[in-house]
Design an enzyme around this catalytic site. Structure first.
Site, mmCIF file in Angstrom:
data_model
loop_
_atom_site.group_PDB
_atom_site.id
_atom_site.type_symbol
_atom_site.label_atom_id
_atom_site.label_comp_id
_atom_site.label_asym_id
_atom_site.label_seq_id
_atom_site.Cartn_x
_atom_site.Cartn_y
_atom_site.Cartn_z
ATOM 1 N N ASP A 159 0.843 -1.204 0.000
ATOM 2 C CA ASP A 159 0.000 0.000 0.000
ATOM 3 C C ASP A 159 0.876 1.251 0.000
ATOM 4 O O ASP A 159 0.598 2.232 -0.702
ATOM 5 C CB ASP A 159 -0.898 -0.028 1.242
ATOM 6 C CG ASP A 159 -1.725 1.240 1.403
ATOM 7 O OD1 ASP A 159 -2.650 1.437 0.612
ATOM 8 O OD2 ASP A 159 -1.427 2.033 2.325
ATOM 9 N N LYS A 171 1.454 4.174 -3.026
ATOM 10 C CA LYS A 171 1.321 5.614 -2.813
ATOM 11 C C LYS A 171 2.602 6.345 -3.215
ATOM 12 O O LYS A 171 2.557 7.437 -3.796
ATOM 13 C CB LYS A 171 0.949 5.894 -1.354
ATOM 14 C CG LYS A 171 -0.494 5.470 -1.047
ATOM 15 C CD LYS A 171 -0.805 5.424 0.439
ATOM 16 C CE LYS A 171 -2.273 5.049 0.650
ATOM 17 N NZ LYS A 171 -2.570 4.709 2.067
#
Lengths: 379, 379
Positions: free
Chosen positions: A232, A236
């Site tokens: 994750d 980003k």
């Protein structure tokens, strides 16, 4: 009122975030008059506006039953594109597709949406953090610069949900600032785990206990390894780094090209059940304790961070030590995100943004803010 | 290239901020092609673009000499408006006036600029924090909502310079969040003074010594009372509070209606010389010491803050105590601004923005970001 300006909004994916988006769009009068929902689609059904019967969505029970009772099965995306082009023509309004799914298959079609003249607003990280080829195709078919009139792409909520992170980075870069380093706690789940576990005083709970609490409270994905893998964070980082001109072409496989420290102990990598994973994690608390103690002995805490070092050209998702008076140590709590932009202008001290970086309402806020920007530019 | 889209930019005030704006606009190619400078004006001269000879501004020495050598004396503003309307027609481009002055007289004419179809971008706090009548006239003549096509007003740099404060507050409100409280250290000068003076350990310097250092280093206005009066903070509070729907009509005299704690000791209120002020301030160090000690005895530090308590309808600029583990105590240093938005969505912990809130380069960044927004919407 159908032709009084504003834009059309086609919502693909009506889960938690999608529902919040619909709720914001239908309950705020100034938005309802500008952002016209013309399509709802989930994995089963499609509800489409037509010239003779525009959608009229009010309360939450209302749209859910309208969608469930629709006679149209979920349209394949190429067919959806054609329908949306027709709606665009009939309504004489620009149309934007909101991708509230977390599907790679939807994200891979952004270039097709854009080629058809449809803008894209998305909290789905899969597209903007995917392969460089996909990213280039998205850029090539959208018109970010002022003065151009083509379709737009906005994804504020892909990083930090409603926090002004992507818009701030764009402002810094567009106005000519030189970004030197971007550093942040970008995963709400990992923020929570490390804020609880690695404190200057030394926490009272073991690493595995905190992971279990996080899982039991729904702060982690069903399988905690999906958070502890760091992917994750690397997604980003990919999205942010691509906004920095010198790094745009740097990650050919997207997030898979980012060196990413996985917190999953090697022997647990093959464990496919989340419950079994949490059950076996205590076997490794000794290793985690040792890491934490080594940091504490140096007056530091551990934080799982994303780092984009523009000057070194280094992008990484990793476990780092921070002195116990550093903002990442002192001012973080709960599952807050924090991001520090170190730039030529903000050189003595960075520009900091902090707050809840996950949750349906704040994610929807980022989506709706993006929709307002599209309406301001194409409405 | 003159008619290839983009917008015209008329710059009134070419001091430190104005010079930085011009520098950003002329040196960044993507901006130079979209934001066309058509006018420079200072208190002495005006340099205007004409159809037959558009302005061509390159290096910094260049525009300065062009302006100094202009044969046109500074135009009265009503005449400037007429010239800009002519340029708008000839170029077929929207025109925005950038007010880089700190003059009340320029700010009071924003409604006239807007009535003439000219947008306004401003780092000058005087207009947006002035009387409610002026503010209402500005609102009535601009078209903030998506879908409308009239002139726009942006003033991001009036609060926190380039920090995303106003845009964030607008996003929160436009997407339907309920703002409960806004609290922040909004004056860079007062941030510096209190960060140095009021620390958990107790600083080593007297209040008056720090004020003198700040003055000697140019961190204060020539007369430090202009900072210590708190009026800079109450102006910023006025601008922010007016964005909150329930507070828009609350301050009839603008910043003068905000209860504002002045740090100037009563006997020094009539001292008109900055040097004399700094010379006499040590007489009052005992009073300041007592305040600081009382806070420290409770485990707190003192910070000069602006507070907008939406639920109570209270707006104030005041000296407040914060526990020594509060972000305003732990994470502030130098002359940083910090602002906390407590809202319905960001309820467990606030949304925080922090960083340098003053300086020509970061102020110009806010101005240029606003210009890009106008170009995106009207270019």
């Amino acid at each position: 009122m159908a032709t009084q300006g504003g834009i059309n909004v086609a919502i693909v994916g009506v889960g938690l975030v999608g529902s919040s988006v619909i709720s914001q769009l239908t309950t705020i009068p100034s938005l309802a008059s500008q952002l016209h929902i013309v399509c709802l689609q989930n994995s089963k059904k499609t509800l489409l506006s037509t010239a003779s019967s525009p959608l009229s969505l009010t309360g939450s029970s209302d749209w859910k039953s309208q969608l469930a009772n629709s006679s149209t099965s979920a349209l394949p995306l190429p067919d959806l594109v054609k329908s949306l082009q027709r709606i665009t023509q009939d309504s004489k309004r620009h149309t934007v597709v909101v991708d509230n799914t977390s599907n790679e298959s939807v994200a891979s079609l952004y270039p097709e949406f854009l080629k058809a003249g449809l803008s894209v607003v998305t909290p789905n990280k899969k597209g903007l953090s995917g392969s460089l080829d996909l990213y280039k195709a998205i850029l090539a078919n959208s018109s970010p610069d002022a003065g151009l009139k083509g379709p737009l792409v906005y994804g504020e909520s892909t990083v930090g949900a409603g926090l002004p992170i992507i818009s701030t980075l764009k402002d810094l870069i567009q106005t000519g600032d030189k970004v030197k380093k971007i550093e942040g706690v970008l995963s709400g789940t990992l923020s929570y785990i490390f804020n609880e576990w690695s404190t200057p005083a030394g926490g009272s709970k073991k690493f595995s206990e905190i992971v279990k609490i996080a899982k039991d409270n729904g702060y982690t994905e069903p399988h905690p390894a999906d958070d502890l893998s760091g992917s994750d964070v690397s997604r980003k980082l990919t999205i942010l780094s691509r906004l920095v001109p010198s790094l745009t072409g740097k990650l050919p496989k997207g997030f898979e090209s980012v060196p990413t420290h996985s917190l999953t102990p090697a022997p647990l990598e093959s464990v496919t059940s989340g419950d079994e994973y949490v059950q076996k994690l205590p076997d490794f608390d000794g290793d985690f304790d040792a890491l934490n103690k080594a940091a504490r002995d140096e007056g530091c805490v551990l934080r799982y961070v994303g780092v984009i070092d523009v000057e070194k050209g280094e992008i990484k998702a990793s476990l780092e030590r921070y002195p116990s008076d550093h903002p990442f140590a002192t001012s973080l709590s709960g599952s807050d995100n924090i991001i520090a932009f170190h730039t030529e202008r903000y050189s003595a001290r960075p520009l900091l943004v902090q707050g809840a970086g996950a949750g349906a309402e704040v994610t929807a806020m980022g989506v709706v803010s993006d929709l307002i920007k599209v309406a301001e530019r194409r409405g």
